[in-house]
Design a protein around this motif. Structure first.
Motif, short mmCIF file in Angstrom:
data_model
loop_
_atom_site.label_atom_id
_atom_site.label_comp_id
_atom_site.label_asym_id
_atom_site.label_seq_id
_atom_site.Cartn_x
_atom_site.Cartn_y
_atom_site.Cartn_z
N ASP A 166 13.00 22.09 135.35
CA ASP A 166 14.45 21.98 135.13
C ASP A 166 15.03 20.70 135.72
N ARG A 167 14.70 20.44 136.96
CA ARG A 167 15.28 19.26 137.63
C ARG A 167 14.82 17.95 137.01
N SER A 168 13.62 17.94 136.45
CA SER A 168 13.15 16.69 135.84
C SER A 168 14.06 16.25 134.71
N ILE A 169 14.80 17.20 134.13
CA ILE A 169 15.75 16.89 133.07
C ILE A 169 17.18 16.90 133.57
N THR A 170 17.56 17.93 134.32
CA THR A 170 18.97 18.08 134.70
C THR A 170 19.45 17.04 135.71
N LEU A 171 18.54 16.40 136.42
CA LEU A 171 18.95 15.38 137.39
C LEU A 171 18.98 13.97 136.80
N ILE A 172 18.61 13.84 135.54
CA ILE A 172 18.75 12.53 134.89
C ILE A 172 20.23 12.17 134.93
N PRO A 173 20.58 10.92 135.22
CA PRO A 173 21.99 10.54 135.36
C PRO A 173 22.86 10.94 134.16
N ASP A 174 24.10 11.31 134.47
CA ASP A 174 25.04 11.80 133.46
C ASP A 174 25.26 10.82 132.31
N GLU A 175 25.27 9.54 132.60
CA GLU A 175 25.52 8.58 131.52
C GLU A 175 24.44 8.63 130.45
N VAL A 176 23.24 8.98 130.83
CA VAL A 176 22.15 9.14 129.85
C VAL A 176 22.45 10.33 128.94
N TYR A 177 22.90 11.43 129.55
CA TYR A 177 23.25 12.61 128.75
C TYR A 177 24.42 12.33 127.82
N LEU A 178 25.40 11.60 128.31
CA LEU A 178 26.55 11.28 127.46
C LEU A 178 26.12 10.50 126.23
N GLU A 179 25.25 9.55 126.44
CA GLU A 179 24.75 8.75 125.32
C GLU A 179 23.90 9.62 124.38
N ALA A 180 23.05 10.45 124.97
CA ALA A 180 22.13 11.28 124.17
C ALA A 180 22.85 12.38 123.41
N SER A 181 24.01 12.77 123.88
CA SER A 181 24.70 13.89 123.23
C SER A 181 25.74 13.43 122.21
N LYS A 182 25.73 12.18 121.85
CA LYS A 182 26.70 11.68 120.86
C LYS A 182 26.46 12.27 119.48
N SER A 183 25.24 12.67 119.22
CA SER A 183 24.95 13.31 117.93
C SER A 183 23.77 14.27 118.11
N GLU A 184 23.64 15.17 117.16
CA GLU A 184 22.54 16.12 117.22
C GLU A 184 21.20 15.40 117.13
N GLY A 185 21.14 14.39 116.29
CA GLY A 185 19.90 13.62 116.15
C GLY A 185 19.53 12.88 117.42
N ALA A 186 20.53 12.27 118.06
CA ALA A 186 20.27 11.54 119.30
C ALA A 186 19.79 12.49 120.40
N PHE A 187 20.41 13.67 120.47
CA PHE A 187 20.01 14.63 121.49
C PHE A 187 18.60 15.17 121.22
N SER A 188 18.31 15.45 119.98
CA SER A 188 16.98 15.92 119.60
C SER A 188 15.92 14.87 119.97
N LYS A 189 16.22 13.62 119.69
CA LYS A 189 15.29 12.53 120.02
C LYS A 189 15.11 12.44 121.54
N PHE A 190 16.20 12.57 122.27
CA PHE A 190 16.16 12.53 123.73
C PHE A 190 15.25 13.64 124.26
N ILE A 191 15.46 14.86 123.80
CA ILE A 191 14.72 16.02 124.33
C ILE A 191 13.27 16.03 123.88
N PHE A 192 13.02 15.74 122.60
CA PHE A 192 11.68 15.95 122.05
C PHE A 192 10.81 14.71 121.94
N GLU A 193 11.40 13.53 122.01
CA GLU A 193 10.60 12.33 121.81
C GLU A 193 10.64 11.36 122.99
N GLU A 194 11.78 11.21 123.63
CA GLU A 194 11.93 10.16 124.64
C GLU A 194 12.17 10.67 126.05
#
Length: 122
Positions: A62-90
């Motif tokens: 959990d922490r390996s993901i949830t402690l990633i800085p907030d600005e990364v999440y903000l960028e990754a959550s701009k679209s469903e595709g970006a978030f999917s890529k963040f979670i599953f590929e990068e």
């Protein structure tokens, strides 16, 4: 195990576990149950000990993901595709970047992994 740092648990674990059991008992009592007949304090303590390693593994994951800085999440959550890529590929790239650039991320991850290693070697 999953929400408190090792230093906090070292000093307060028994108090926290007692609080959890007391609250559990209070909820059961409100519903007309006898807590000790459902899960005694001893059984609760035993269950906590049984699940120490799985809980620590969950904390590391959990922490390996949830402690990633907030600005990364903000960028990754701009679209469903970006978030999917963040979670599953990068994800591993972002974890490595956070480890290299964020002292808090690095400290907590090292602490968790060292503790998990110690638990596995007992």
């Amino acid at each position: 195990m999953t929400n408190a740092r090792r230093s906090v648990r070292k000093h307060h674990e028994s108090d926290l576990l007692q609080h959890y059991y007391d609250y559990f008992s209070k909820l059961l009592t409100r519903q007309g149950f006898q807590p000790a007949e459902i899960l005694s304090e001893r059984e609760f303590a035993d269950a906590c000990n049984i699940f120490r390693i799985p809980a620590k593994i969950q904390a590391v994951v959990d922490r390996s993901i949830t402690l990633i800085p907030d600005e990364v999440y903000l960028e990754a959550s701009k679209s469903e595709g970006a978030f999917s890529k963040f979670i599953f590929e990068e994800r591993s790239r972002y974890m490595a970047e956070a480890f290299d650039s964020c002292p808090m991320y690095r400290d907590i991850m090292i602490e968790d992994i060292v503790e998990l290693n110690e638990m596995l070697m007992e």
